[in-house]
Design a protein around this motif. Structure first.
Motif, PDB file in Angstrom:
ATOM      1  N   LEU A 141     -92.894  76.410  -0.073  1.00  0.00           N
ATOM      2  CA  LEU A 141     -93.611  77.475  -0.774  1.00  0.00           C
ATOM      3  C   LEU A 141     -93.835  77.114  -2.239  1.00  0.00           C
ATOM      4  CD1 LEU A 141     -91.947  79.757  -2.757  1.00  0.00           C
ATOM      5  CD2 LEU A 141     -90.736  80.025  -0.634  1.00  0.00           C
ATOM      6  N   ASP A 142     -92.920  76.349  -2.825  1.00  0.00           N
ATOM      7  CA  ASP A 142     -93.133  75.881  -4.201  1.00  0.00           C
ATOM      8  C   ASP A 142     -94.359  74.975  -4.274  1.00  0.00           C
ATOM      9  OD1 ASP A 142     -90.969  77.261  -5.132  1.00  0.00           O
ATOM     10  OD2 ASP A 142     -89.624  75.547  -5.266  1.00  0.00           O
ATOM     11  N   ALA A 143     -94.398  73.997  -3.371  1.00  0.00           N
ATOM     12  CA  ALA A 143     -95.517  73.050  -3.394  1.00  0.00           C
ATOM     13  C   ALA A 143     -96.827  73.770  -3.071  1.00  0.00           C
ATOM     14  CB  ALA A 143     -95.269  71.919  -2.402  1.00  0.00           C
ATOM     15  N   PHE A 144     -96.772  74.720  -2.138  1.00  0.00           N
ATOM     16  CA  PHE A 144     -97.963  75.495  -1.770  1.00  0.00           C
ATOM     17  C   PHE A 144     -98.472  76.290  -2.976  1.00  0.00           C
ATOM     18  CE2 PHE A 144     -99.888  79.368   0.145  1.00  0.00           C
ATOM     19  CZ  PHE A 144    -100.834  78.774   0.947  1.00  0.00           C
ATOM     20  N   SER A 145     -97.538  76.892  -3.718  1.00  0.00           N
ATOM     21  CA  SER A 145     -97.936  77.680  -4.892  1.00  0.00           C
ATOM     22  C   SER A 145     -98.512  76.778  -5.985  1.00  0.00           C
ATOM     23  CB  SER A 145     -96.743  78.445  -5.462  1.00  0.00           C
ATOM     24  OG  SER A 145     -96.089  79.163  -4.459  1.00  0.00           O
ATOM     25  N   MET A 146     -97.895  75.602  -6.168  1.00  0.00           N
ATOM     26  CA  MET A 146     -98.432  74.656  -7.158  1.00  0.00           C
ATOM     27  C   MET A 146     -99.845  74.261  -6.787  1.00  0.00           C
ATOM     28  SD  MET A 146     -95.338  71.950  -7.718  1.00  0.00           S
ATOM     29  CE  MET A 146     -93.647  72.539  -7.748  1.00  0.00           C
ATOM     30  N   LYS A 147    -100.025  73.937  -5.498  1.00  0.00           N
ATOM     31  CA  LYS A 147    -101.326  73.469  -5.039  1.00  0.00           C
ATOM     32  C   LYS A 147    -102.391  74.545  -5.244  1.00  0.00           C
ATOM     33  CE  LYS A 147    -103.375  71.213  -1.139  1.00  0.00           C
ATOM     34  NZ  LYS A 147    -103.466  71.303   0.314  1.00  0.00           N
ATOM     35  N   GLU A 148    -101.994  75.772  -4.997  1.00  0.00           N
ATOM     36  CA  GLU A 148    -102.913  76.898  -5.186  1.00  0.00           C
ATOM     37  C   GLU A 148    -103.357  76.987  -6.642  1.00  0.00           C
ATOM     38  OE1 GLU A 148    -102.205  80.768  -2.462  1.00  0.00           O
ATOM     39  OE2 GLU A 148    -101.209  80.733  -4.389  1.00  0.00           O
TER      40      GLU A 148
END
Lengths: 185, 313
Positions: free
Chosen positions: B146-153
């Motif tokens: 979820l951290d990486a997903f949020s960064m990517k967003e």
């Protein structure tokens, strides 16, 4: 499986789309409460084509349009070897009181439409839902579902496969029927 | 209805054991679930015939809540278990506890356990799908996803992006999972914290260490700030929280003094005034609440993809 046999060529294909658009206009006349929703992914292609025709033929440009993905609603989830890839659902309006015109390219077992209707319920209580399909494989239904507007009817055995091709994706507008060779049945 | 895809694994034990393709598949699926949880009716029937046990042998509020919400939004049946109120206190072994729960026909297990590797051990002895919700100081895969997903967003593709992880690296399972996940996605990772809280052999993972917080922030695109885990520290690693806050705490002034805009993240719970000041945590740099929202979507995606690999009944 044999090479596909074309059962609807480009010219009659487009006449059929034209007819479907007129039939829908005949039913609704005023599209202010109507929304057109295509089932991902091939149903959306048909829905977009029909939407353009309906707008053109009825001179109404603000028809509500949505895309519905039914992957998470399918009842064959987990009975498949591999999961289906989900697509986007794009319905940013409530269906409360709307007249929904649900569109899919091929009506076969009826399970997709069944899943689509459960999915639609999660977006509100539509006043009516009607079903449009380009190809109706009428002898292969698993559920008591039938389309209100049908492009062509195909009578084929269960093992056959029907594919709708589109000019901007596959090079030409046509419907193909693939039947297994006799010894494979 | 198209391209059929599948995770390469039956369990989510850690980011170490999954591939880059798996991560992308989880992200793709999570994007669709994010749309679902923003609808007026935030529920899909996908897992209606699946029973999931949440086994928490260690305290948790948000992870447990997030998993439970994800499970309920997928229409799964959920049972909860926490060790404080269980027979673990009476001396039952982990395998016995889990086998007992599985005899009640549970399909998937979400577990948090203080012992690193507890999930790996379990995965070799039981049939259910296991999802790691944190094992000691080892991994916390869904948090990293979820951290990486949020960064990517927020900043787009992570390849060649610079990510700084600040704080208690040694006791943090979030740090390790983050490092694995970000590196698999091609990002550059540095860690920053007091020397006593940086593990010795971190260079083996290809991670650089920066002891100066200002330099580190100046370098990075995203700073993922971790909590000081006092409950895991059996001896004193830092003289005082006040001193820690002075050297490694991030406040608005520090952010404003940087040459560029960076994104600020925190897995929670925040110790306001220690690792993050209130004005920094609530500033426009921070995507902490988006992380929480994405947490539910990511967990739905993981549960959905693992459940679909179970096959029919």
């Amino acid at each position: 499986m044999s090479r596909g046999r074309t059962i609807l060529k480009s010219k009659p294909f487009n006449l059929t789309l034209e007819r479907l658009s007129h039939q829908i206009i005949e039913t609704y006349a005023d599209f202010s409460e109507v929304c057109i929703i295509g089932i991902q992914e091939r149903g959306v292609v048909l829905a977009e084509r029909l939407l353009a025709l309906i707008q053109n033929n009825s001179k109404q440009n603000n028809i509500t349009f949505g895309k519905l993905d039914i992957t998470f609603y399918r009842d064959d989830f987990r009975s498949r070897e591999t999961p289906l890839k989900a697509s986007q659902t794009d319905i940013n309006f409530s269906l409360d009181g709307k007249k929904v015109v649900l569109i899919d390219d091929v009506l076969y077992t009826g399970r997709s439409v069944h899943a689509a209707m459960s999915a639609l319920q999660d977006h509100g209580r539509a006043s009516t839902i009607e079903l449009v399909c380009l190809v109706d494989r009428r002898f292969n239904r698993h559920l008591p579902i039938k389309a209100d507007y049908v492009g062509i009817t195909v009578d084929s055995i269960d093992e056959a496969y029907v594919k709708v091709e589109w000019e901007h994706i596959d090079g030409a507008d046509k419907v193909l029927l693939f039947t297994p060779k006799r010894e494979q049945i | 209805m198209s391209t059929i895809q599948k995770l390469s694994t039956k369990h989510l034990l850690g980011i170490k054991y999954i591939t880059e393709e798996d991560i992308h598949l989880i992200f793709e699926t999570a994007k669709n679930f994010k749309e679902v949880i923003n609808r007026p009716i935030k529920k899909v029937p996908s897992l209606r015939d699946v029973t999931i046990a949440n086994l928490f042998f260690e305290n948790s509020t948000r992870t447990k809540l997030s998993f439970e919400l994800a499970e309920k939004r997928l229409s799964a049946d959920v049972v909860n278990f926490s060790s404080s109120s269980s027979s673990v206190k009476k001396g039952e072994s982990l395998l016995d506890t889990v086998n007992n729960i599985l005899s009640m026909k549970v399909d998937m297990v979400v577990m948090r356990h203080p012992a690193p590797g507890a999930h790996f051990f379990l995965s070799q002895h039981i049939d259910a799908n296991i999802i790691n919700a944190g094992d000691g100081t080892h991994e916390h895969p869904t948090q990293a996803l979820l951290d990486a997903f949020s960064m990517k967003e927020r900043i787009g593709k992570l390849a060649n992006k610079k990510i700084l992880i600040v704080g208690d690296i040694m006791h943090s399972r979030v740090a390790l999972s983050n490092i694995f996940c970000l590196q698999k996605l091609g990002a550059k990772v540095k860690v920053c914290g007091p020397p006593t809280l940086i593990p010795k052999n971190l260079a083996m993972l290809g991670v650089e260490v920066e002891y100066d917080l200002h330099k580190g922030l100046q370098w990075c695109d995203v700073a993922n700030v971790l909590r000081i885990q006092l409950e895991r520290q059996d001896i004193k690693y830092i003289p005082s929280l006040r001193e820690y806050a002075q050297f490694y705490g991030i406040d608005k002034k520090l952010l404003d003094n940087l040459d560029k805009e960076i994104v600020l993240m925190h897995p929670g719970p925040i110790n306001r005034g220690v690792e993050l000041s209130s004005d920094a945590a609530d500033s426009h740099h921070s995507i902490i609440l988006q992380q929480v929202e994405n947490g539910v979507a990511i967990r739905m995606a993981v549960l959905y993809l693992l459940a679909s690999s179970r096959g029919g009944n």
